[in-house]
Write an enzyme that holds these catalytic residues in place. Structure first.
Site, short mmCIF file in Angstrom:
data_model
loop_
_atom_site.label_atom_id
_atom_site.label_comp_id
_atom_site.label_asym_id
_atom_site.label_seq_id
_atom_site.Cartn_x
_atom_site.Cartn_y
_atom_site.Cartn_z
N SER A 656 0.82 -1.21 0.00
CA SER A 656 0.00 0.00 0.00
C SER A 656 0.86 1.27 0.00
CB SER A 656 -0.95 0.00 1.19
OG SER A 656 -0.24 0.15 2.39
N LYS A 699 -6.20 4.89 7.87
CA LYS A 699 -5.06 5.65 7.39
C LYS A 699 -5.41 7.14 7.28
CE LYS A 699 -2.86 1.85 4.91
NZ LYS A 699 -2.73 1.15 3.63
#
Lengths: 822, 254
Positions: A656, A699
């Site tokens: 990611s 996040k």
């Protein structure tokens, strides 16, 4: 041409469930969802119903799915309804096998008659314990017994008396010693003479006496040797008499019992064996003199246990087939065991000490087991498989099964098995068993696969509301206001990490409602309101976020270097997710990239230090190839680059961060600074497309929290893959910040879009000649790589010539300056 | 009929050397408990045995195995000591169970003839035959008539009282056999029985019937004989054939 993407509108950051759209005021108005009304589990329910309805060997069920989604309750509900339509199974008893006591016999009786048989036999033995002694005390019996005894004693006495008289007639007296008999001579008056007198007798008289004594001794010996035969004969006659009396008495008592079980031949056969054994051992029922060892050894009371019935399974009170769940599925708890009692330092057992296992209790119905618990109990799994394979329950102690003991123990007759086992476990276990246990597939032919999420739409939203209603009933909670329902539905979407899906992790949802109920009652609310649900969610996070707070504190204090404003070349804010039990939070990290002349290798410092996982390494390799394919198709990639997660001291995995790493690398090559007010997450493929990643909500919220703690600055936000927009279920405060433009979320589909956004410079598109615009980011990158390539060629030429400039430490800028000077 | 509360000072149980006559001792202990008397076990050692080991031809035949073995004086003495210890051990247990006083004495002599001098005027002599073979001597005596011999002597009243008391203790009837030597004795017996009232069944006998008494006892199913030992001797009545039958016992008044 890549345009800088616009910030996502707030309504895309959290897909709200609007309370006003719900067709009720509170959940009290709704019909609670039934036990089997599971949401989105139709596939599993169909499989389960098929499995429990299907006859044939091996059609047992493995219900697989994540923990906490309510598998057990759902399975139990469905199985219980199926069981309710099936008949009550038979009772099972163990009784003494008189011929081989270590192999007790199993008896099956219609439900409720096992208890009756047990009570009948107990009562009969009690009656016989009074009736038999009374019968043996009766004058008629006593008289007949005395007759026999007197006959024997008289014969014995007469034999000795006759011998005594014959001896006396021959001048000899029979004298009894403490241990036997001797003969002594007597005089004419019948008085014994002493040895001196004997010596004075004429020699022929002495000899005659000696001869007489010798003959009498022979005769006495013969008589005495006859005594055991006489005694045996008397004993046989007494036994026959006793038997006659016992047969009469026992026969009367047991006939009444046998009549009641005439329709059950095995029971009748056992009653006949009981009758025969009582008659053979009638002494048990007669009073005995107390032994010094009484109380130490098996006493009379315990001798009667052989006539008892060990009612192993009593189904008399059941209305339908059983559904059993064994919470502790040990070997013994599953298949039953033989207990022991200590007696004089020895462990003894008998059929009355056999106890049933879960398989016995569930026989004729269903047994639910937690697969993990079965597998972690020693030999429980093997025992379960053996029983299912053989279709009979054979009680065998673990010690015996393993050959650890050699003492005699019980081998009860196996009981036929007729049940369905439903194992409940997670997917990993299921697939491991399928892969490594060759028996598993044969014994558990049906898998009921439970999902952990459902599609979010108005229908499922309403079903969720009914589910909440059911939970409030089951746990006696306040009803939920429709706004509270909406908040809880949004929570379910957040649990699913998907705005278009709802998690059916019922455990978490149920806990949330109970905690909200607690808060509502403290506020004296009559129903659970939206704020109660929000408060419960906030408190739940607060209880778990100590480490998150510590981490953000270190960023705020500058210990962890994360810039949230300004710009820098080769430096970007990446985002990772830290999972702590059931709590996850986003962690911003600084990612840096350096580039120089080299042989086309991108060094992943995490991998080199063995702190990077395989997925992370894969992401780095992909971006290396992206560089080559995008900018150096016809040139050797003469780049040496390194990438690092700064201040990362643990394992890094996942791809990611590959978008962030690529942007940092390109920034370094192009010497274009990146806006530090943005954080980036997303993975890239070799074509420069940005792909979805996990944990997008955490996040974004992680970077949001860091920015908020420092005080928001203009332009702050997070860049995410466009494919993740549908997963956004951000916190309300993040959505509110987006509403005011304080904090924004940008979705990108390509690396170029991200570059444009991060640098504020057009990324640039290749023209027909394959050349990027000069001032674009891509153009600068392309130029730097071409320069590296030329310098590399120059380097090799000069090296072959002799002179060798050292390329180490050369940056694109220094190279460019050198070229301009040339 | 009234019976003295403690009519007997001691119950003497004669047991033969060859038997640890547990049943006889048990019986004696129960009777002693009935009358709160002292139990005395008389261990009768046949005096003829004293010289037996000295005979050159003597050999002992084992009672159980019929094996032959030498009989020497020391082994014989040892056997008697063992027997005495066993008797004493049993007496102690009986004394504890029945809460009575119990002792033993060794009596050289013969079972029937040499015990009487040992007994005091208030003692009773319990003689058993093969009671040791009986497995339930007390139970079997229940409801069996007790035979009592009356001779028209001054001991009749006591003999009858003892028999009546025993009958009550064992739930048995008492049957009196009247043996009168003359008219006066017959009247004394009648008076004694009159005093006893209906509790005693009467069985008139002529002195000449004495030899048939044992047979009469058997026909009535009697297990017990209660009589005066000296009167038995005077009338030449030998109870031995009766006592040689299984499960028979006699209580003899000195």
């Amino acid at each position: 041409m890549s345009e800088s993407p616009a910030a996502l509108p707030p309504e895309l950051l959290r897909q709200l469930c609007r309370g006003e759209d719900l067709p009720f005021t509170t959940t009290a108005e709704l019909e609670p969802l039934g036990d089997d009304g599971a949401i989105g589990q139709q596939r599993a329910i169909d499989a389960l119903r098929f499995g429990i309805g299907m006859t044939g060997d091996g059609y047992n069920v493995f219900a697989l799915g994540p923990e906490g989604i309510g598998k057990f309750d759902l399975v139990r509900g469905i199985v219980a309804r199926e069981a309710a339509s099936r008949p009550v199974p038979n009772d099972w008893c163990y009784v003494d096998n008189f011929e081989t006591p270590n192999r007790p016999l199993a008896l099956s009786l219609p439900p409720g008659r096992g208890r009756t048989l047990r009570d009948d036999l107990r009562r009969m033995v009690q009656e016989l314990r009074a009736a038999l002694p009374a019968a043996f005390r009766r004058d008629e019996f006593q008289a007949r017994q005395e007759e026999i005894e007197e006959e024997f004693q008289t014969q014995q006495q007469q034999s000795l008396h006759a011998l005594r008289e014959r001896a006396r007639a021959q001048g000899v007296m029979l004298i009894e010693t403490p241990t036997g008999f001797v003969f002594a001579p007597i005089d004419d008056k019948g008085e014994a003479i002493n040895p001196l007198q004997f010596e004075q007798l004429p020699a022929d008289r002495q000899q005659r006496i000696k001869d007489t004594v010798a003959a009498l001794q022979d005769e006495l010996q013969r008589s005495i040797k006859q005594f055991p035969n006489l005694y045996r004969e008397m004993h046989d006659k007494l036994k026959a008499l006793q038997r006659e009396m016992a047969e009469f008495t026992v026969g009367n008592a047991i006939e009444a019992v046998r009549e009641r079980y005439a329709d059950l031949p095995p029971v009748d056969a056992h009653l006949q064996r009981v009758q025969a054994d009582i008659i053979d051992n009638v002494d048990l029922f007669l009073p005995h003199a107390e032994s010094p060892l009484s109380g130490l050894v098996q006493d009379g009371e315990k001798s009667f246990t052989r006539y008892q019935v060990n009612l192993l399974i009593d189904n008399g009170a059941r209305r339908h087939a059983p559904v059993e769940f064994e919470d502790l599925p040990t070997h013994g708890n599953l298949i039953g065991r033989s207990e022991y009692r200590a007696q004089m330092g020895t462990l003894l057992t008998d059929f009355t000490l056999i106890t049933a296992g879960a398989l016995h209790r569930a026989n004729g119905g269903f047994l639910l087991l937690d697969a993990r618990r079965v597998l972690t109990q020693p030999y429980a799994w093997e025992a379960l498989k053996r029983v299912l394979r053989s279709r009979e329950i054979r009680i065998e102690t673990l010690e015996r099964a393993l050959g650890l003991v050699s003492t005699a123990t019980l081998e009860p007759e196996p009981i036929p098995l007729d049940l369905k086992v439903v194992l409940i476990g997670d997917r990993q276990l299921f697939y491991l068993l399928q892969a490594y246990d060759p028996d598993f597939g044969d014994l558990f032919k049906v898998n009921a696969d439970f999902d952990d999420r459902v599609t979010r739409d108005p229908a499922t939203t309403l079903e969720f509301a009914r589910l909440f209603a059911a939970m409030t009933v089951r746990h006696r909670l306040l009803p939920l206001a429709r706004d509270a329902v909406a908040e809880a539905v949004e929570y379910a979407a957040r649990l699913a990490a998907d705005a278009e899906r709802l998690s059916i992790h019922l455990g978490s949802i149920s806990d949330l409602l109970r905690e909200a109920d607690y808060l509502a009652r403290r506020q004296a609310h009559e129903r659970i309101e939206r704020d109660d649900v929000r408060g419960a969610i906030a408190q739940r996070i607060q209880r778990s976020d100590r480490l998150r707070a510590r981490s953000y504190e270190e960023i705020e204090r500058g210990t962890m270097l994360v810039a949230t404003s300004g710009s820098a070349i080769g430096q970007i804010n990446g985002l990772s997710v830290i999972q702590l039990g059931n709590f996850a939070f986003g962690q911003p990290s600084r990612i840096t990239a350096t580039t120089r002349l080299g042989d086309g290798k991108v060094i992943d410092i995490e991998r080199e230090t063995e702190l990077g996982g395989a997925f992370h390494s894969k992401g780095v390799l992909i971006l290396s190839n992206y560089l080559a394919a995008q900018y150096a198709r016809e040139l050797p990639l003469s780049l040496a680059a390194s990438l690092a997660f700064e201040q990362s001291y643990g394992m890094v995995d996942g791809d990611s961060a590959s978008l962030a790493e690529l942007c940092a690398l390109l920034s370094s090559l192009a010497e274009v600074p990146i806006r530090q007010c943005l954080a980036v997450t997303g993975s890239v493929n070799q074509r420069g497309e940005v792909q979805a990643i996990g944990g997008v909500n955490e996040k974004i919220e992680g970077f949001f929290d860091v920015c908020r703690n420092r005080g928001f600055a203009p332009g702050q936000g997070v860049v995410i893959p466009a494919a993740n927009v549908k997963h956004l279920m951000l916190r309300h405060d993040v959505v509110d910040a987006a509403q005011t433009g304080t904090f924004q979320v940008f979705a990108v589909a390509t690396v170029d879009a991200a570059l444009t956004l991060l640098t504020g410079i057009e990324a640039g598109s290749r023209n027909a000649d394959g050349v990027y615009p000069e001032d674009s980011v891509n153009g600068r990158v392309q130029r730097a790589l071409e320069h590296f390539s030329r310098r590399r060629q120059t380097f090799f030429r000069s090296e072959r010539g002799a002179a060798r400039p050292d390329g180490n430490g050369e940056t694109p800028a220094t190279v460019a300056a050198t070229e301009q000077a040339q | 009929m009234n019976s003295p509360a403690n009519p007997q000072a001691r119950i003497l149980v004669a047991i033969e050397s060859h038997l640890i006559d547990r049943q006889a001792l048990q019986l004696g202990a129960e009777i002693a408990a009935l009358w709160q008397s002292e139990l005395v076990a008389l261990c009768v050692a046949a005096q003829e045995l004293q010289h037996s080991p000295a005979f050159p031809f003597v050999t002992e035949i084992d009672r159980v195995s019929a094996a032959r073995r030498e009989l020497d004086a020391s082994r014989l003495l040892s056997a008697f000591r063992v027997w005495r210890r066993q008797v004493d051990a049993q007496l102690q247990r009986l004394a504890s169970v029945h809460r009575i006083s119990a002792t033993s004495e060794v009596v050289p002599g013969r079972l029937w003839s040499d015990l009487l001098p040992i007994a005091g005027a208030e003692d009773l002599l319990l003689v058993t035959g093969t009671a040791a073979f009986a497995r339930h001597p007390i139970a079997r005596r229940q409801r069996r008539p007790i035979a009592v011999l009356l001779f028209g002597t001054k001991r009749d009243a006591r003999v009858l009282a003892i028999a009546a008391s025993l009958g009550r203790g064992f739930h048995a009837d008492t049957v009196a056999f009247a043996l009168a030597a003359d008219r006066a004795a017959g009247e004394r017996i009648a008076a004694t029985l009159e005093e006893a009232g209906d509790t005693v069944a009467r069985m008139p006998c002529a002195p000449g019937d004495a030899a048939r008494l044992v047979q009469a006892f058997e026909e009535l199913g009697c297990r017990w004989l209660v009589a005066s030992r000296s009167d038995l001797a005077a009338f030449a009545i030998d109870p031995q054939p009766f006592l040689m039958r299984p499960n028979r016992a006699a209580l003899l008044v000195p």
